[in-house]
Design a protein around this motif. Sequence first.
Motif, PDB file in Angstrom:
ATOM      1  N   PHE A  71       0.832  -1.203   0.000  1.00 12.97           N
ATOM      2  CA  PHE A  71       0.000   0.000   0.000  1.00 12.97           C
ATOM      3  C   PHE A  71       0.863   1.248   0.000  1.00 12.97           C
ATOM      4  O   PHE A  71       1.953   1.273   0.563  1.00 12.97           O
ATOM      5  CB  PHE A  71      -0.919   0.022   1.219  1.00 12.97           C
ATOM      6  N   ARG A  85      -8.197   3.506   3.535  1.00 14.37           N
ATOM      7  CA  ARG A  85      -8.667   2.218   3.037  1.00 14.37           C
ATOM      8  C   ARG A  85      -9.697   1.557   3.954  1.00 14.37           C
ATOM      9  O   ARG A  85      -9.952   0.359   3.826  1.00 14.37           O
ATOM     10  CB  ARG A  85      -7.481   1.257   2.833  1.00 14.37           C
ATOM     11  N   GLU A 123      -8.908   6.700  -0.169  1.00 12.39           N
ATOM     12  CA  GLU A 123      -9.596   5.496  -0.630  1.00 12.39           C
ATOM     13  C   GLU A 123      -9.099   5.133  -2.033  1.00 12.39           C
ATOM     14  O   GLU A 123      -8.966   6.008  -2.883  1.00 12.39           O
ATOM     15  CB  GLU A 123     -11.106   5.727  -0.670  1.00 12.39           C
ATOM     16  N   PRO A 124      -8.830   3.858  -2.277  1.00  9.47           N
ATOM     17  CA  PRO A 124      -8.394   3.451  -3.621  1.00  9.47           C
ATOM     18  C   PRO A 124      -9.488   3.665  -4.659  1.00  9.47           C
ATOM     19  O   PRO A 124     -10.671   3.692  -4.343  1.00  9.47           O
ATOM     20  CB  PRO A 124      -8.086   1.956  -3.441  1.00  9.47           C
ATOM     21  N   THR A 125      -9.050   3.803  -5.903  1.00  9.64           N
ATOM     22  CA  THR A 125      -9.992   3.957  -7.018  1.00  9.64           C
ATOM     23  C   THR A 125     -10.011   2.732  -7.925  1.00  9.64           C
ATOM     24  O   THR A 125     -10.905   2.600  -8.755  1.00  9.64           O
ATOM     25  CB  THR A 125      -9.623   5.183  -7.871  1.00  9.64           C
ATOM     26  N   SER A 126      -9.039   1.839  -7.767  1.00  7.13           N
ATOM     27  CA  SER A 126      -8.941   0.672  -8.639  1.00  7.13           C
ATOM     28  C   SER A 126      -9.530  -0.548  -7.946  1.00  7.13           C
ATOM     29  O   SER A 126      -8.987  -1.036  -6.953  1.00  7.13           O
ATOM     30  CB  SER A 126      -7.479   0.396  -9.011  1.00  7.13           C
ATOM     31  N   ARG A 144      -6.924  -3.741  -8.348  1.00 10.91           N
ATOM     32  CA  ARG A 144      -5.771  -3.734  -7.443  1.00 10.91           C
ATOM     33  C   ARG A 144      -6.200  -3.880  -5.985  1.00 10.91           C
ATOM     34  O   ARG A 144      -5.505  -4.502  -5.192  1.00 10.91           O
ATOM     35  CB  ARG A 144      -4.981  -2.430  -7.619  1.00 10.91           C
ATOM     36  N   THR A 145      -7.339  -3.319  -5.658  1.00  8.98           N
ATOM     37  CA  THR A 145      -7.818  -3.405  -4.285  1.00  8.98           C
ATOM     38  C   THR A 145      -8.278  -4.811  -3.949  1.00  8.98           C
ATOM     39  O   THR A 145      -8.154  -5.259  -2.807  1.00  8.98           O
ATOM     40  CB  THR A 145      -8.984  -2.427  -4.075  1.00  8.98           C
ATOM     41  N   VAL A 192     -15.352  -0.386  -3.801  1.00 12.61           N
ATOM     42  CA  VAL A 192     -14.635   0.803  -4.259  1.00 12.61           C
ATOM     43  C   VAL A 192     -15.639   1.834  -4.764  1.00 12.61           C
ATOM     44  O   VAL A 192     -16.492   1.526  -5.607  1.00 12.61           O
ATOM     45  CB  VAL A 192     -13.631   0.444  -5.370  1.00 12.61           C
ATOM     46  N   TRP A 228      -4.563   6.154  -8.631  1.00 11.01           N
ATOM     47  CA  TRP A 228      -4.900   5.011  -7.803  1.00 11.01           C
ATOM     48  C   TRP A 228      -5.709   5.353  -6.550  1.00 11.01           C
ATOM     49  O   TRP A 228      -6.304   4.466  -5.941  1.00 11.01           O
ATOM     50  CB  TRP A 228      -3.620   4.286  -7.366  1.00 11.01           C
ATOM     51  N   TYR A 229      -5.723   6.614  -6.136  1.00  9.27           N
ATOM     52  CA  TYR A 229      -6.393   6.988  -4.891  1.00  9.27           C
ATOM     53  C   TYR A 229      -7.242   8.238  -5.083  1.00  9.27           C
ATOM     54  O   TYR A 229      -6.976   9.074  -5.954  1.00  9.27           O
ATOM     55  CB  TYR A 229      -5.375   7.254  -3.778  1.00  9.27           C
TER      56      TYR A 229
END
Length: 245
Positions: free
Chosen positions: A33, A128, A157-160, A163-164, A193, A218-219
């Motif tokens: 991360f 996250r 917070e992740p956007t993918s 990957r998450t 997500v 990514w975020y």
Amino acid sequence: MSGRTVPHPPAHPPESLFESCSWFYSLCREYLFRDHTPEISRALFPPDGPAPGMRILELGCGPGFYACRLSEEYPQIHTTGVDLSRRLLARAESRAARRSLQNCTFAHGDAHSLPDASNSIDAVVVSRLFLIVAKREAVLSEIFRILRPGGRCFVAEPTSGFRTQIPLGCMWLLSKLSSSPAGKYREPRQADVMTAPDFSAFIHSQPWGSVELQYDGWYQYAVCEKDPDTVAERRTQIVACEALL
């Protein structure tokens, strides 16, 4: 037969996937991360650094990555990490002990219902966490409640989704090798997500004085400040209503 109904034993809450795979999640937090410490510092502290005695809360702290990093970089503040996983908290406490951090503590707790008094915390860090919590609006409401007037929170917070999903999917796979049967954990099988519009709507569900939203590959980030004037105005209204009773 007497026909008497035999009471069932109280149901135990589902186990936590993060309890079963705490070692794996700790590795992900350490090496996979992104480290947002510079962004957190810029968002929460003035250029000359935080004021002495400032109280920072890291919600869903896991192994205490940010609580320890911030306490180490800013010895004048006090950080507290809160998490539901006791094994992750034990790792966080070991991390703080290895660094001899006297200004860093950890507590077992649920982000949906925090024990902190209203208007008592200077800043909150959340990274996250909203991917997996059951009621994210309730958690954000708790953050707003405990922040002091003028206090800030930092949300990453992740956007993918792909990957998450990798760390969470690996944890579910590893859980099949444990003594607990897979499927008995309280965490979702897929991380939830948020899209950019959903993230914005979610953040604005609380009456912040100001909100800054940023996005990268990514975020997505939110820096929210609780308006001191709004809080003071509400208190005045309450006092006025009580005087009329």
